[in-house]
Design an enzyme around this catalytic site. Sequence first.
Site: not given
Ligand code: THU
Length: 139
Positions: A56, A58
């Site tokens: 992710c 973050e």
């Molecule tokens: N995702 C994030 O980058 N941060 C989050 O807290 C929630 C989900 C991303 C992971 C994946 O690449 C996409 O969002 C769909 O889940």
Amino acid sequence: MEKELVQRMIDLAVKQMDFSYVPYSHFHVGAALLAQDGKLYGGCNIENAAYGPTNCAERTAFFKAVSEGERRFAAICIVGGKEGVLTEYAAPCGVCRQVMMEFCDPDTFQIILATSREQYEIFTLGELLPMGFGPDNLA
Ligand code: THU
């Protein structure tokens, strides 16, 4: 937090979405992590054909910062949306909340969710992760 700083963080988070590697979900997420010394670290989500190794935005920002010696954090701004279009707040997933819990004080660490420079809300980590388990529990 001062509005000018919040907007600087939103701008950086939005820019980070250009770097998102999202061939599977097409859901771009950008993060801007503010260290207590004032330094900003960007992060984007990075997907993987095996899905599980996806990182992710973050956690990308946290791991970049920690890998450069940063340990004290004040706030993170998160933006995200399908094809990079911001329609709703992109709240951090549970795993990312837990990573924040490792390095941040849940009572003071600020999580800024935004859809534009003008539309944002600020939560503490404790509000988004009540009764979180962290390093203090093992002390
Ligand atoms: N995702 C994030 O980058 N941060 C989050 O807290 C929630 C989900 C991303 C992971 C994946 O690449 C996409 O969002 C769909 O889940």
